[in-house]
Design a protein around this motif. Structure first.
Motif, mmCIF file in Angstrom:
data_model
loop_
_atom_site.group_PDB
_atom_site.id
_atom_site.type_symbol
_atom_site.label_atom_id
_atom_site.label_comp_id
_atom_site.label_asym_id
_atom_site.label_seq_id
_atom_site.Cartn_x
_atom_site.Cartn_y
_atom_site.Cartn_z
ATOM 1 N N LYS A 173 0.823 -1.205 0.000
ATOM 2 C CA LYS A 173 0.000 0.000 0.000
ATOM 3 C C LYS A 173 0.861 1.261 0.000
ATOM 4 N N ALA A 177 1.093 3.904 -3.074
ATOM 5 C CA ALA A 177 0.818 5.321 -2.822
ATOM 6 C C ALA A 177 1.909 6.194 -3.434
ATOM 7 N N LEU A 234 -9.552 -0.703 -0.070
ATOM 8 C CA LEU A 234 -8.509 0.230 0.362
ATOM 9 C C LEU A 234 -7.675 0.711 -0.817
ATOM 10 N N PHE A 235 -7.203 -0.207 -1.660
ATOM 11 C CA PHE A 235 -6.343 0.178 -2.773
ATOM 12 C C PHE A 235 -7.105 0.997 -3.813
ATOM 13 N N LEU A 238 -7.704 4.479 -2.480
ATOM 14 C CA LEU A 238 -6.470 5.263 -2.531
ATOM 15 C C LEU A 238 -6.297 5.905 -3.904
ATOM 16 N N LEU A 242 -6.714 9.982 -4.847
ATOM 17 C CA LEU A 242 -5.589 10.742 -5.389
ATOM 18 C C LEU A 242 -5.918 11.301 -6.771
ATOM 19 N N GLY A 373 -2.368 10.698 0.028
ATOM 20 C CA GLY A 373 -2.534 9.255 -0.126
ATOM 21 C C GLY A 373 -2.235 8.498 1.154
ATOM 22 N N VAL A 376 -5.065 9.043 3.487
ATOM 23 C CA VAL A 376 -6.232 8.264 3.048
ATOM 24 C C VAL A 376 -6.081 6.802 3.464
ATOM 25 N N LEU A 377 -4.870 6.269 3.372
ATOM 26 C CA LEU A 377 -4.649 4.879 3.776
ATOM 27 C C LEU A 377 -5.009 4.667 5.244
ATOM 28 N N GLN A 381 -8.531 2.690 6.033
ATOM 29 C CA GLN A 381 -8.331 1.413 6.713
ATOM 30 C C GLN A 381 -9.001 1.409 8.083
#
Length: 434
Positions: A173, A177, A234-235, A238, A242, A373, A376-377, A381
């Protein structure tokens, strides 16, 4: 002067968070056998010592960085450790999770310091975008390699090499990012161009939707092949976030949401493991002794906790399987109540706010996107796992950052924290040089 104020404020917050953590540890021990634990000294040394090591590293390597992120992370990490110890000791056969988590915390702080030492300017990472992107993709897909990938608790997100097992997605992750931020800085003007319209809605050139479709396809691969809804969401979140920030085009946000919703509906219609997750989410009482057991017990835990909680070590979080990982928020809600659970949520909100403040302050596009990013992770999460525990979303297998038991997550999040602090320090130094 401002530098000294930031670092002294950080040190004061570290001392305050340590008092809260040690107080919680003492209360949990006193509730168990009414005696002060003999290991209180080593515990205090680990909790305070690790934070002081990180604090000294910041003073030497990133002296102008934000002063709130480290104390908040230390508070969450320490509180999680207290609950991991409490849950493990209540089991019929303890697994020494406390000792293992202490080791992971040490490695995490070591990785934090190493990141500050090695990454002296975050902008330097931009030139390695394709290498970082390829490495992130390899790590993300590594659990699918026969003989290496391991399926644990129904999700194929683990890799086992000899006696060592870890979740490569936690490190993927961060690499992704970095890649997304670098790629979007270069392509943001092309992606922002509108070549056609759908009524009043401006649409980008279809050929520029390729990155969105690629990210969408990758998230579906993770959802379908690894049976990991949380990482998939999640991915994809992200990249879409962005893309939205880079282009300032809400169209991409809407298209991203529609694509993920469509992919999720398709997966629900074709794959039984997705159907089972959604069925348990909608009505865990259909099978309260098997598939719905965790969710049902979590609801009972929150109910027992009420507003003020049952008290540390006075609840029954061990009734919930994997309470120290996926359901640690339910354990907090039971023993600390609504007030304690809200305090944990507030800590995450403060951390997210600090990360977004770092992103807003920097004028370097790559740093701005990367800080966004990384934030955001953490935010997505945290939301995904908490929402799953309280039944706002289907349950996923992601961990609560800094709180849940697990080495991969803890180490990766300390690296993420170091990158945010490096961006903050670089921005402050540029401002001071003007």
């Amino acid at each position: 002067m401002l530098r000294a104020v930031r670092r002294n404020t950080e040190l004061g917050l570290i001392v305050l968070s340590t008092l809260v953590i040690v107080g919680a540890y003492l209360l949990a021990a006193l509730a168990r056998d009414a005696t002060i634990p003999a290991d209180i000294g080593p515990f205090l040394g680990i909790v305070l010592g690790l934070q002081l090591v990180a604090h000294v590293a910041i003073r030497r390597l990133a002296p102008d960085a934000d002063g709130t992120l480290l104390p908040i992370a230390g508070l969450l990490n320490g509180l999680g450790y207290v609950f991991i110890v409490r849950i493990d000791e209540a089991k019929a056969v303890p697994k020494n999770l406390a000792g293992l988590q202490s080791v992971w915390a040490m490695v995490g702080v070591g990785a934090f310091v190493a990141t500050l030492v090695l990454v002296r300017r975050v902008r330097d990472l931009e030139r390695y975008r394709w290498t970082l992107g390829f490495a992130g993709l390899v790590l993300l897909m590594l659990p699918l390699v026969p003989g290496v990938g391991k399926t644990i608790n129904g999700a194929k997100i683990w890799v086992g090499i000899g006696p060592v097992s870890f979740q490569p997605g936690e490190f993927a992750k961060i690499l992704l990012a970095l890649f997304f931020a670098s790629y979007l800085v270069e392509k943001r003007e092309l992606l922002a161009v509108s070549s056609r319209r759908l009524g009043p809605i401006p649409l980008p050139d279809p050929k520029h939707l390729g990155p969105v479709l690629l990210a969408w396809g990758g998230s579906l691969v993770v959802m379908i092949s690894q049976k990991d809804l949380g990482s998939s969401l999640l991915f994809f979140a992200l990249f879409v976030a962005l893309l939205w920030v880079a282009t300032e085009r809400a169209t991409y946000l809407a298209v991203g949401v529609l694509l993920f919703a469509g992919g999720a509906l398709f997966a629900d219609s074709q794959f039984t493991h997705v159907q089972d997750r959604i069925a348990v989410w909608l009505d865990p009482w259909q099978d309260p002794k098997d598939d719905g057991f965790q969710i049902v017990e979590a609801q009972f835990a929150f109910s027992a906790g009420g507003v003020t909680g049952t008290g540390l070590n006075l609840g029954s979080p061990t009734r919930i399987p994997y309470a120290e990982t996926d359901f640690i928020f339910a354990a907090i809600g039971e023993e600390l109540g609504l007030l304690g659970a809200t305090a944990v949520l507030a800590a995450f909100v403060l951390m997210i706010g600090a990360g977004l403040r770092i992103a807003l302050r920097t004028e370097v596009p790559f740093e701005r996107l990367l800080a966004t990013g990384l934030t955001v992770l953490i935010g997505v999460q945290s939301f995904i796992i908490i929402a799953g525990v309280i039944r706002v979303l289907p349950l996923t297998g992601v961990t609560l950052p800094f709180v849940s038991y697990g080495g991969s997550s803890l180490i990766a999040n300390y690296v993420l924290l170091a990158l945010l602090l490096r961006i903050s320090d670089d921005t402050a130094q540029r401002e001071a040089a003007r």
